[in-house]
Enzyme design. Structure first.
Site, short mmCIF file in Angstrom:
data_model
loop_
_atom_site.label_atom_id
_atom_site.label_comp_id
_atom_site.label_asym_id
_atom_site.label_seq_id
_atom_site.Cartn_x
_atom_site.Cartn_y
_atom_site.Cartn_z
N GLN A 1 5.95 -5.07 10.54
CA GLN A 1 5.46 -5.62 11.80
C GLN A 1 5.67 -7.12 11.92
O GLN A 1 5.56 -7.68 13.01
CB GLN A 1 3.98 -5.30 11.98
CG GLN A 1 3.06 -6.01 11.01
CD GLN A 1 1.63 -5.53 11.10
OE1 GLN A 1 1.30 -4.44 10.63
NE2 GLN A 1 0.76 -6.33 11.70
N CYS B 1 -0.17 -3.81 14.33
CA CYS B 1 -0.34 -2.64 13.46
C CYS B 1 -0.68 -1.39 14.26
O CYS B 1 -0.23 -0.29 13.93
CB CYS B 1 -1.43 -2.92 12.44
SG CYS B 1 -3.03 -3.38 13.18
N HIS C 1 -7.24 -3.05 10.78
CA HIS C 1 -5.83 -2.73 10.56
C HIS C 1 -5.57 -1.26 10.86
O HIS C 1 -6.32 -0.38 10.40
CB HIS C 1 -5.46 -3.06 9.12
CG HIS C 1 -4.00 -3.02 8.81
ND1 HIS C 1 -3.03 -3.61 9.62
CD2 HIS C 1 -3.31 -2.44 7.78
CE1 HIS C 1 -1.84 -3.42 9.08
NE2 HIS C 1 -1.97 -2.70 7.98
N ASN D 1 1.87 1.96 5.34
CA ASN D 1 1.56 0.67 5.93
C ASN D 1 2.77 0.17 6.72
O ASN D 1 3.83 0.81 6.74
CB ASN D 1 1.18 -0.32 4.83
CG ASN D 1 0.36 -1.48 5.35
OD1 ASN D 1 0.11 -1.61 6.55
ND2 ASN D 1 -0.07 -2.36 4.45
#
Length: 357
Positions: free
Chosen positions: A152, A158, A298, A320
């Protein structure tokens, strides 16, 4: 340059020790033996610093992080997870949090009860939607339902990566085809969410529902910033990416989240402003300080679960969006044996997933 910078660094470290910003005795010899490792790390991650002063400052930060990493990894008995360097090792915890809009820099994950949208709202996961008997192990990466790890960048987007990951998985299950979808499409066009300043996956699902899907990442590439125009390339939505409905997983219920993951990849919100999270390298994260107050900041993607073969620690497997140098090639395993009300890093608090046409 490096000899002079090293002298500057030693002086700086000795000065800051008195202020307790460095928790250990720093000697020039110890610093000198670490310089080759730092320079190797620079080369690996293409890090360049234009001045001696900046090199000195970044090395000092890297060295401080290095010592904390080593202190954790050398514990007795061996910890169930290890820490290690990644492309963010020259950032202080505060700089890291600011880069990814975590902790005090996060606008916060919006509570679902605070949303006032008139769009269709999520349905709750019902017992008849979940498998009667759950498998012991699920991995959607191995099954082909997860795109490669993305990055990102210095943008609090996110939520968009979590959203596209869930949609990519849902489309794969529906059609058997895996297509990377466009986060930039969401940043530029979804005005309910806040682009690089945060958002909510449920609201992004609503946007997709109302607009008929998302463009592919190839047609609408990521820029790590909000554009001035929605869909300037006039790309077409990917068939099979349109949300028909979506489900909220009951909060605080591990079995409900396991049942959802057994069906498809799941958008989840977690807390990520911890040192252990910044430098997580491998193993199963078992630090209950992560998520103790369930302060979510997040958005990520739960793509599996299982138990570690060496320690038998049960875990959630999470994708992630910080690039493949972080964690286990971009992934983290979070313990399912947490004492926290909402699990390790708050993973049980806010999870949802879409169905697509």
């Amino acid at each position: 340059m490096f000899a002079r910078a090293l002298s500057l660094l030693a002086a700086a470290c000795l000065a800051t020790t008195a202020a307790a910003s460095v928790r250990f005795d720093v000697h020039e010899e110890a610093l000198a033996t670490t310089v080759p490792r730092f320079r190797s790390w620079q080369e690996e991650h293409s890090k360049r610093y234009p001045t001696e002063e900046e090199w000195t400052g970044r090395f000092r930060i890297w060295f401080d992080n290095h010592v904390r990493i080593e202190e954790h990894n050398k514990q007795t008995p061996d910890p169930k997870y290890t820490l290690g360097h990644n492309e963010y090792s020259d950032l202080t915890p505060d700089e890291f949090a600011r880069r990814f809009r975590l902790g005090r820099y996060s606008p916060g994950i919006i509570d679902r009860d605070e949303t006032s949208s008139t769009n269709p709202t999520a349905r709750h996961l019902e017992e008849d939607k979940s498998p009667l008997e759950l498998p012991d192990f699920v991995n959607w990466i191995d099954m082909g339902g997860v795109t490669p790890v993305k990055n990102q960048g210095a943008c609090g987007s996110c939520w968009a990566f979590s959203t596209t990951g869930a949609l990519e998985g849902a489309k794969f299950i529906k059609t058997g085809e895996l297509v990377a979808l466009s986060e930039q499409n969401l940043l530029d066009c979804d005005h309910q969410d806040l682009a690089c300043n945060g958002g909510l996956m449920d609201d992004a699902f609503k946007f997709d529902h109302d607009n008929g899907g998302l463009c592919s990442e190839d047609d609408y590439p990521y820029e790590a910033k909000q554009g001035s125009e929605c869909n300037p390339m006039k790309c077409e939505d990917v068939p099979g990416s349109e949300v028909t409905t979506f489900y909220d997983v009951p909060p605080g219920k591990e079995k409900s989240l396991l049942a959802a993951i057994a069906m498809q990849p799941i958008s989840v919100a977690i807390q990520a402003d911890q040192f252990a999270f910044q430098f997580y390298k491998n193993g199963v994260l078992t630090d209950d300080s992560c998520g103790a107050r369930a302060q979510l900041d997040h958005g990520v993607l739960a793509v599996g679960y299982g138990s570690d073969l060496e320690t038998n620690e049960p875990y959630f497997l999470v994708k992630n969006s910080w690039g493949p140098t972080w964690g286990e090639s971009g992934y983290i395993r979070l313990s399912r044996a947490s004492e926290n009300d909402f699990g390790m890093c708050g993973i049980l608090k806010m999870a949802s997933y879409p169905e697509v046409a």
